[in-house]
Scaffold this active site. Structure first.
Site, PDB file in Angstrom:
ATOM      1  N   SER A   1       0.824  -1.210   0.000  1.00 42.00           N
ATOM      2  CA  SER A   1       0.000   0.000   0.000  1.00 42.00           C
ATOM      3  C   SER A   1       0.861   1.265   0.000  1.00 42.00           C
ATOM      4  O   SER A   1       0.475   2.284  -0.588  1.00 42.00           O
ATOM      5  CB  SER A   1      -0.986   0.005   1.172  1.00 42.00           C
ATOM      6  OG  SER A   1      -0.325   0.212   2.390  1.00 42.00           O
TER       7      SER A   1
ATOM      8  N   ASN B   1      13.641   4.013   4.336  1.00 39.78           N
ATOM      9  CA  ASN B   1      12.700   3.016   4.860  1.00 39.78           C
ATOM     10  C   ASN B   1      11.572   3.743   5.582  1.00 39.78           C
ATOM     11  O   ASN B   1      11.749   4.850   6.073  1.00 39.78           O
ATOM     12  CB  ASN B   1      13.420   2.096   5.856  1.00 39.78           C
ATOM     13  CG  ASN B   1      12.504   1.020   6.398  1.00 39.78           C
ATOM     14  OD1 ASN B   1      11.759   0.383   5.647  1.00 39.78           O
ATOM     15  ND2 ASN B   1      12.529   0.797   7.704  1.00 39.78           N
TER      16      ASN B   1
ATOM     17  N   HIS C   1       8.887   3.020   8.762  1.00 43.95           N
ATOM     18  CA  HIS C   1       8.671   2.099   9.877  1.00 43.95           C
ATOM     19  C   HIS C   1       7.428   2.551  10.653  1.00 43.95           C
ATOM     20  O   HIS C   1       7.266   3.748  10.901  1.00 43.95           O
ATOM     21  CB  HIS C   1       9.906   2.089  10.795  1.00 43.95           C
ATOM     22  CG  HIS C   1       9.777   1.124  11.917  1.00 43.95           C
ATOM     23  ND1 HIS C   1       9.933  -0.240  11.748  1.00 43.95           N
ATOM     24  CD2 HIS C   1       9.475   1.315  13.220  1.00 43.95           C
ATOM     25  CE1 HIS C   1       9.736  -0.842  12.907  1.00 43.95           C
ATOM     26  NE2 HIS C   1       9.461   0.076  13.818  1.00 43.95           N
TER      27      HIS C   1
ATOM     28  N   LEU D   1      19.328  -2.040  12.761  1.00 43.48           N
ATOM     29  CA  LEU D   1      17.928  -2.224  12.347  1.00 43.48           C
ATOM     30  C   LEU D   1      17.031  -1.112  12.900  1.00 43.48           C
ATOM     31  O   LEU D   1      17.011  -0.860  14.110  1.00 43.48           O
ATOM     32  CB  LEU D   1      17.423  -3.590  12.846  1.00 43.48           C
ATOM     33  CG  LEU D   1      15.971  -3.930  12.501  1.00 43.48           C
ATOM     34  CD1 LEU D   1      15.815  -4.163  11.005  1.00 43.48           C
ATOM     35  CD2 LEU D   1      15.509  -5.146  13.289  1.00 43.48           C
TER      36      LEU D   1
HETATM   37  C1  GAR Z   1       3.840  -0.722   6.639  1.00 43.11           C
HETATM   38  O1  GAR Z   1       3.095  -0.420   7.787  1.00 43.11           O
HETATM   39  C2  GAR Z   1       5.307  -0.423   6.866  1.00 43.11           C
HETATM   40  O2  GAR Z   1       5.520   0.699   7.664  1.00 43.11           O
HETATM   41  C3  GAR Z   1       5.764  -1.680   7.576  1.00 43.11           C
HETATM   42  O3  GAR Z   1       5.106  -2.717   6.914  1.00 43.11           O
HETATM   43  C4  GAR Z   1       3.861  -2.237   6.388  1.00 43.11           C
HETATM   44  C5  GAR Z   1       3.826  -2.560   4.919  1.00 43.11           C
HETATM   45  O4  GAR Z   1       2.585  -2.247   4.377  1.00 43.11           O
HETATM   46  N1  GAR Z   1       7.186  -1.814   7.530  1.00 43.11           N
HETATM   47  C6  GAR Z   1       7.899  -2.351   8.511  1.00 43.11           C
HETATM   48  O5  GAR Z   1       7.406  -2.828   9.500  1.00 43.11           O
HETATM   49  C7  GAR Z   1       9.395  -2.368   8.268  1.00 43.11           C
HETATM   50  N2  GAR Z   1      10.102  -2.555   9.503  1.00 43.11           N
HETATM   51  P1  GAR Z   1       2.391  -2.070   2.816  1.00 43.11           P
HETATM   52  O6  GAR Z   1       3.012  -3.323   2.181  1.00 43.11           O
HETATM   53  O7  GAR Z   1       0.925  -2.005   2.616  1.00 43.11           O
HETATM   54  O8  GAR Z   1       3.132  -0.819   2.409  1.00 43.11           O
END
Ligand code: GAR
Length: 209
Positions: free
Chosen positions: A13, A107, A109, A144
């Site tokens: 997304s 990135n 987070h 990380l």
């Molecule tokens: C998002 O909330 C992003 O911030 C998180 O994964 C989700 C991906 O959603 N990322 C992490 O946790 C990285 N450490 P998406 O695939 O719908 O963008």
């Protein structure tokens, strides 16, 4: 115009929010490719449907992190992007990989870093009872979820929240701040300078004639 490669692992997304901003003319980048470490990532279909080249570097096909990261870097470098955008890319990257893209690896987070690095950030926020939660866009460094912060957005934590409602409120903000941060980079205003984030002021618009 600068070009970017977006790395995803699943739903995609945030990638969609970036593509939508490009389509609206609000994000002056060329999306050279979307790359996933999972062949079944839903976001791959979304990207392909919008005419964006996609590629898969399946982490399961490699013996270890070094081999996977080398293959991933080779795939990325084939597109020669100015910026690599991690958007829900759920693999820990090796130090060598991170150093290779130093200053051009972002990135997002789902927490207000340095609070709640790692997984299950919304659950941890609820367990801790914090009243304010949010998301962070940061330059990636070998530690990380610990790189220099570019931009954050905060949301309230409501008494009635569960993980799903809190995650949805944070995700709305993710979809706003990630295109913003990438736009700053695309405009040449955002950089990493000696380990610190430098954000230059917006150039004044020429006065209308
Ligand atoms: C998002 O909330 C992003 O911030 C998180 O994964 C989700 C991906 O959603 N990322 C992490 O946790 C990285 N450490 P998406 O695939 O719908 O963008």
């Amino acid at each position: 115009m600068k070009s970017i490669v977006i790395l995803i692992s699943g739903r995609g997304s945030n990638m969609e929010a970036l593509l939508a901003a490009v389509a609206r003319g609000e994000l002056p980048v060329r999306v050279a490719a979307v790359i996933s470490n999972r062949p079944d990532a839903r976001g791959l279909e979304t990207a392909a449907a919008q005419g964006v080249p996609t590629a898969v570097v399946d982490h399961q096909a490699y013996a270890g992190r070094e081999a996977f990261d080398a293959a991933l870097a080779a795939c990325i470098d084939g597109y020669a992007p100015d910026l690599v955008v991690l958007a829900g890319f759920m693999r820990i990257l090796t130090e060598g990989f991170v150093r290779r893209y130093e200053g051009r690896l972002l990135n997002i987070h789902p927490s207000l870093l340095p609070a709640f690095p790692g997984l299950h950030t919304h659950r941890k926020a609820l367990e801790m009872g914090v009243r304010i939660h949010g998301c962070t866009v940061h330059f990636v460094t070998p530690a990380l979820d610990h790189g220099p912060v570019v931009v954050q957005a905060a949301v309230p934590v409501l008494d009635a929240d569960d993980e799903a409602t809190l995650a949805a409120r944070v995700l709305q903000q993710e979809h706003l701040v990630y295109p913003l941060a990438v736009r700053w980079f695309a405009e040449g205003r955002l950089s990493l300078d000696g380990g610190r984030v430098r954000l230059a002021a917006e150039r004044p618009q020429p006065a209308a004639l």
